[in-house]
Design an enzyme around this catalytic site. Structure first.
Site, PDB file in Angstrom:
ATOM      1  N   HIS A  33       6.346   7.252  -4.770  1.00  0.00           N
ATOM      2  CA  HIS A  33       5.363   6.190  -4.526  1.00  0.00           C
ATOM      3  C   HIS A  33       5.988   4.849  -4.917  1.00  0.00           C
ATOM      4  O   HIS A  33       5.856   4.388  -6.048  1.00  0.00           O
ATOM      5  CB  HIS A  33       4.091   6.482  -5.346  1.00  0.00           C
ATOM      6  CG  HIS A  33       2.960   5.540  -5.068  1.00  0.00           C
ATOM      7  ND1 HIS A  33       1.643   5.889  -5.329  1.00  0.00           N
ATOM      8  CD2 HIS A  33       2.912   4.281  -4.576  1.00  0.00           C
ATOM      9  CE1 HIS A  33       0.848   4.880  -5.005  1.00  0.00           C
ATOM     10  NE2 HIS A  33       1.598   3.883  -4.560  1.00  0.00           N
TER      11      HIS A  33
ATOM     12  N   HIS B 134       6.456   1.084  -2.870  1.00  0.00           N
ATOM     13  CA  HIS B 134       6.352   0.217  -1.686  1.00  0.00           C
ATOM     14  C   HIS B 134       7.608  -0.642  -1.723  1.00  0.00           C
ATOM     15  O   HIS B 134       7.782  -1.435  -2.658  1.00  0.00           O
ATOM     16  CB  HIS B 134       5.113  -0.663  -1.760  1.00  0.00           C
ATOM     17  CG  HIS B 134       3.849   0.126  -1.853  1.00  0.00           C
ATOM     18  ND1 HIS B 134       3.066   0.417  -0.764  1.00  0.00           N
ATOM     19  CD2 HIS B 134       3.241   0.705  -2.917  1.00  0.00           C
ATOM     20  CE1 HIS B 134       2.028   1.136  -1.155  1.00  0.00           C
ATOM     21  NE2 HIS B 134       2.099   1.326  -2.460  1.00  0.00           N
TER      22      HIS B 134
ATOM     23  N   HIS C  36      -3.227   6.489   0.009  1.00  0.00           N
ATOM     24  CA  HIS C  36      -3.753   5.965  -1.247  1.00  0.00           C
ATOM     25  C   HIS C  36      -5.244   6.300  -1.292  1.00  0.00           C
ATOM     26  O   HIS C  36      -5.976   6.037  -0.320  1.00  0.00           O
ATOM     27  CB  HIS C  36      -3.596   4.448  -1.305  1.00  0.00           C
ATOM     28  CG  HIS C  36      -2.213   3.968  -1.614  1.00  0.00           C
ATOM     29  ND1 HIS C  36      -1.114   4.348  -0.903  1.00  0.00           N
ATOM     30  CD2 HIS C  36      -1.765   3.122  -2.583  1.00  0.00           C
ATOM     31  CE1 HIS C  36      -0.040   3.763  -1.405  1.00  0.00           C
ATOM     32  NE2 HIS C  36      -0.408   3.007  -2.435  1.00  0.00           N
TER      33      HIS C  36
ATOM     34  N   GLU D 118      -7.596   4.958  -6.227  1.00  0.00           N
ATOM     35  CA  GLU D 118      -6.896   3.973  -7.081  1.00  0.00           C
ATOM     36  C   GLU D 118      -7.986   3.109  -7.731  1.00  0.00           C
ATOM     37  O   GLU D 118      -8.157   3.115  -8.947  1.00  0.00           O
ATOM     38  CB  GLU D 118      -5.941   3.120  -6.248  1.00  0.00           C
ATOM     39  CG  GLU D 118      -5.204   2.047  -7.056  1.00  0.00           C
ATOM     40  CD  GLU D 118      -4.291   1.179  -6.192  1.00  0.00           C
ATOM     41  OE1 GLU D 118      -4.395   1.224  -4.957  1.00  0.00           O
ATOM     42  OE2 GLU D 118      -3.466   0.424  -6.778  1.00  0.00           O
TER      43      GLU D 118
ATOM     44  N   ASP E 139       5.303   2.243  -7.904  1.00  0.00           N
ATOM     45  CA  ASP E 139       4.406   1.518  -7.006  1.00  0.00           C
ATOM     46  C   ASP E 139       5.044   0.219  -6.494  1.00  0.00           C
ATOM     47  O   ASP E 139       5.585   0.206  -5.390  1.00  0.00           O
ATOM     48  CB  ASP E 139       3.056   1.250  -7.686  1.00  0.00           C
ATOM     49  CG  ASP E 139       1.905   1.069  -6.712  1.00  0.00           C
ATOM     50  OD1 ASP E 139       2.109   1.259  -5.509  1.00  0.00           O
ATOM     51  OD2 ASP E 139       0.785   0.738  -7.171  1.00  0.00           O
ATOM     52  N   ASP E 140       4.956  -0.852  -7.273  1.00  0.00           N
ATOM     53  CA  ASP E 140       5.519  -2.162  -6.892  1.00  0.00           C
ATOM     54  C   ASP E 140       6.245  -2.729  -8.109  1.00  0.00           C
ATOM     55  O   ASP E 140       5.747  -3.650  -8.779  1.00  0.00           O
ATOM     56  CB  ASP E 140       4.382  -3.111  -6.462  1.00  0.00           C
ATOM     57  CG  ASP E 140       3.596  -2.549  -5.291  1.00  0.00           C
ATOM     58  OD1 ASP E 140       4.120  -2.589  -4.161  1.00  0.00           O
ATOM     59  OD2 ASP E 140       2.486  -2.043  -5.520  1.00  0.00           O
TER      60      ASP E 140
HETATM   61  N1  ADE Z   1       0.342  -1.904  -1.307  1.00  0.00           N
HETATM   62  C1  ADE Z   1       1.281  -2.127  -2.232  1.00  0.00           C
HETATM   63  N2  ADE Z   1       0.885  -1.678  -3.419  1.00  0.00           N
HETATM   64  C2  ADE Z   1      -0.342  -1.125  -3.241  1.00  0.00           C
HETATM   65  C3  ADE Z   1      -1.261  -0.485  -4.094  1.00  0.00           C
HETATM   66  N3  ADE Z   1      -1.026  -0.301  -5.386  1.00  0.00           N
HETATM   67  N4  ADE Z   1      -2.426  -0.067  -3.563  1.00  0.00           N
HETATM   68  C4  ADE Z   1      -2.677  -0.250  -2.271  1.00  0.00           C
HETATM   69  N5  ADE Z   1      -1.846  -0.840  -1.428  1.00  0.00           N
HETATM   70  C5  ADE Z   1      -0.672  -1.279  -1.905  1.00  0.00           C
HETATM   71 ZN    ZN Z   2       0.873   2.143  -3.850  1.00  0.00          ZN
END
Ligand code: ADE
Ligand code: ZN
Length: 347
Positions: free
Chosen positions: A25, A27, A204, A207, A285-286
């Site tokens: 996971h 992005h 997703h 969340e 994630d990011d």
């Molecule tokens: N796009 C990038 N990060 C995300 C996240 N945590 N939740 C949903 N979309 C995303």
């Molecule tokens: Zn994500």
């Protein structure tokens, strides 16, 4: 379950860093560090509304998912040429390799780019070339194309159509962006089509959104993994379903912290999933926006929640089990994990 002999607590951070792991996971646009955003803005003559790296970093104070997405989509506007996508992914792979990630499945958001006139071939060819070259860093990498759920299903169908000439470069389809108000069933028909086409499916769900979104991701979209899923603890029947069907959750603790899903890391519910026999995994994630890559997520979460060596084993082996690769590769990954644990147990 493989029993792990006692790992002394002071050696746990080193074990977490050194153990091989899969990231399921990430992005790839969320790995764009401010320095690279500025370098690409200069290279491509794109104006960004920040005067320095420091000023941009200061803006990374999020209150929820949407407050992050607004800045994340703005950051991606510097990506124009195939080489930009390659450079972004390669920078991520270097960090991942340093964290002993040996398998990575990268999400990408083509609609963020095609909406600005960047071609689908530019996006996919750049990312795919970086995935091929990741082998030299010891990483087996592949791509999962995500639909933006705040857009329509019709636009998702158009995106799928544009991507089909490159289908051999994509292993799966995902669903991301603003969750609440955009339930999985909005994308029922396009996911059914992707399933027919033989793609792996993920989404997703849970969340920020309710457990019902996790149910419909499973039962309507028929996804194989749930991205995040942390809201599932509110529904005991859902927890049983996740455990019974070995549905993996790709949990992202530092993301949940930065997006205020939990007030602090000590309150994170990762342990509840492991205790319930659910195949939870740890992911970043990011990472450029949330203050940490894979090993930061592992070490900070273990320190805050008191997880132990057995949990470390479980999380890493779950990541391999849940990955979209062949059985022989999964066996090799587990052998590598066993070897690292043995070196910690015997010394
Ligand atoms: N796009 C990038 N990060 C995300 C996240 N945590 N939740 C949903 N979309 C995303
Ligand atoms: Zn994500």
């Amino acid at each position: 379950m493989t029993a792990v002999k006692n790992i002394p607590p002071e050696r746990l951070p080193d074990l977490l860093r050194r153990m091989p792991k899969a990231e399921l996971h990430i992005h790839i646009e969320g790995s764009l560090e401010p320095e690279l955003i500025f370098a690409l803005a200069k290279r491509n003559d794109v104006v960004i509304p920040y005067s320095s790296v420091e000023e941009l970093r200061k803006a990374y104070a999020f209150t929820n998912l949407q407050s992050f997405l607004d800045i994340y989509y703005a950051g991606a506007s510097v990506l124009i040429k195939e080489q930009d996508f390659y450079d972004m992914a390669q920078a991520y792979f270097k960090k991942a390799a340093a964290d002993n990630v040996i398998h990575a499945e990268l999400f990408f958001d083509p609609q963020t780019h095609t909406a600005r006139g960047v071609g689908m071939e530019t996006v996919i060819n750049g990312l795919h070339r970086a995935c091929v070259d990741a082998k030299t860093l010891g990483i087996n990498a592949s791509l999962i194309m995500c639909f933006l759920r705040h857009l329509s299903e019709e636009e998702a169908f158009e995106t799928l159509e544009q991507a089909l000439p490159y289908r051999d470069k994509i292993i799966g389809i995902g669903l991301d962006s603003g969750e609440v108000g955009n339930p999985p069933e909005k994308f029922a028909r396009v996911f059914a089509r992707c399933r027919e086409l033989g793609f792996h499916l993920v989404a997703h769900a849970g969340e920020e959104g309710p457990p019902t979104y996790v149910w419909t991701a499973l039962d309507v979209l028929k996804v194989e993994r749930i991205d995040h899923g942390v809201q599932s603890v509110k529904d005991p029947a859902l927890m049983q379903r996740l455990a019974r069907d070995r549905i993996a959750l790709t949990v992202c603790p530092l993301s949940n912290l930065k997006l205020c899903v939990f007030p602090d890391l000590a309150s994170h519910n990762l342990r509840q999933f492991l205790d319930a026999g659910i195949a939870a995994t740890v992911n970043s994630d990011d990472p450029a926006y949330f203050g940490g890559y894979m090993n930061d997520n592992f070490t900070q979460t273990f320190a805050a929640t008191g997880l132990n060596g057995q949990h470390a084993w479980q999380l890493a082996s779950n990541s391999f089990e849940a990955s979209f690769t062949d059985a022989a590769s999964k066996r090799r990954y587990l052998d590598a994990l066993t070897a690292v644990f043995a070196s910690f147990e015997n010394n």
